[in-house]
Scaffold this motif. Sequence first.
Motif, PDB file in Angstrom:
ATOM      1  N   SER A 195      35.748  65.623  67.011  1.00  0.00           N
ATOM      2  CA  SER A 195      35.214  66.143  68.220  1.00  0.00           C
ATOM      3  C   SER A 195      36.307  65.595  69.755  1.00  0.00           C
ATOM      4  N   LYS A 197      34.854  64.164  71.901  1.00  0.00           N
ATOM      5  CA  LYS A 197      34.193  62.677  72.417  1.00  0.00           C
ATOM      6  C   LYS A 197      33.462  61.891  71.237  1.00  0.00           C
ATOM      7  N   ARG A 198      33.642  60.613  71.160  1.00  0.00           N
ATOM      8  CA  ARG A 198      32.850  59.808  70.294  1.00  0.00           C
ATOM      9  C   ARG A 198      31.657  60.228  70.003  1.00  0.00           C
ATOM     10  N   THR A 199      31.099  59.929  68.821  1.00  0.00           N
ATOM     11  CA  THR A 199      29.742  60.294  68.652  1.00  0.00           C
ATOM     12  C   THR A 199      28.823  59.063  68.215  1.00  0.00           C
ATOM     13  N   THR A 207      38.088  58.928  68.254  1.00  0.00           N
ATOM     14  CA  THR A 207      38.371  60.485  67.965  1.00  0.00           C
ATOM     15  C   THR A 207      39.777  60.588  67.398  1.00  0.00           C
ATOM     16  N   GLU A 210      42.238  60.669  70.909  1.00  0.00           N
ATOM     17  CA  GLU A 210      42.739  59.632  71.362  1.00  0.00           C
ATOM     18  C   GLU A 210      44.059  59.028  71.041  1.00  0.00           C
ATOM     19  N   GLU A 216      40.889  68.679  69.010  1.00  0.00           N
ATOM     20  CA  GLU A 216      39.691  68.936  69.090  1.00  0.00           C
ATOM     21  C   GLU A 216      39.183  69.891  67.852  1.00  0.00           C
TER      22      GLU A 216
END
Length: 292
Positions: A195, A197-199, A207, A210, A216
């Motif tokens: 994703s 963003k981190r979850t 991620t 990064e 994505e």
Amino acid sequence: MIRVIVPFTPGGGTDMVGRALIDDMSRELGQPMIIDNKPGAGTVIGSDMVAKAPPDGYTLLLTTSALAINDSLVKKLPYDTQKNFTGVGLICSGPNVLVTHPGSPYKTVQDVIQAAKANPGKLNYGSSGNGSAVHLAGELFKNLAKIDLTHVPYRGAGPAYNDLMGGQIDLVFGTAGGVAKLVDGGKMRAIAVTSAKRTPAYEGVPTIGETVPGYEAEVWYALFAPAGTPPEALNRLNAALRKAAEAPAYRARLVNEGLNVAVNSPQDMTRFLRAEEARWRKVVVEGNVSVD
């Protein structure tokens, strides 16, 4: 009665997302809704049934990113994705996860990239099947990181996970819900999520983006209806979907699976599908991906 066709086998991620949601939608609409699993041909069989159903709001498709991917991946679809479907609404979205064996030397995305560049084609990754969303997540990684990994397709996620844990393959792109217990149990190591963003479901796991800018590859779940379904029917279904999906208990259930509720309007869902078709077509074409 509203028939909701799920083009996957019972018990998978789409069933998990769908059954509680459909029960709550049924109560909200005041009429029965049933899930009818129609798997086969990489979701094409079930999708085709909805494409050819009467556009009266009584036959729906509960599916995933596969609908957008198949538009370019499958050469001879029995339906036209752009002409035969209209959106009811997005349900939720979430990451896939790049995992490896806990004893593997690959602890970061950079480790994987360096190993792949040092030995082009020797590093491999497994997926739940050729042309699946997790396969395409791997192809996008190869494309943007400019590395050569060998794809090993399996007939389902289970065999891929078993071979990873057994050390037969190096990496797997898996679904967040599918690998969660194996990661928590120490049988797999999560390297990164796909994703943007981190979850919270994978606390501390970075991620891929990064390390590989622009990467994505979220999986999403949505409801569709046959093209030509009246706007009033779509709006009524969307209102019921929104209320069911935003219930606190349902939200909490999805968070535990690494998913986030993300309901949109019928019009926005149709636009989103078009954008996803274009995005994955680029990956399929540039990666020369085929299901033949």
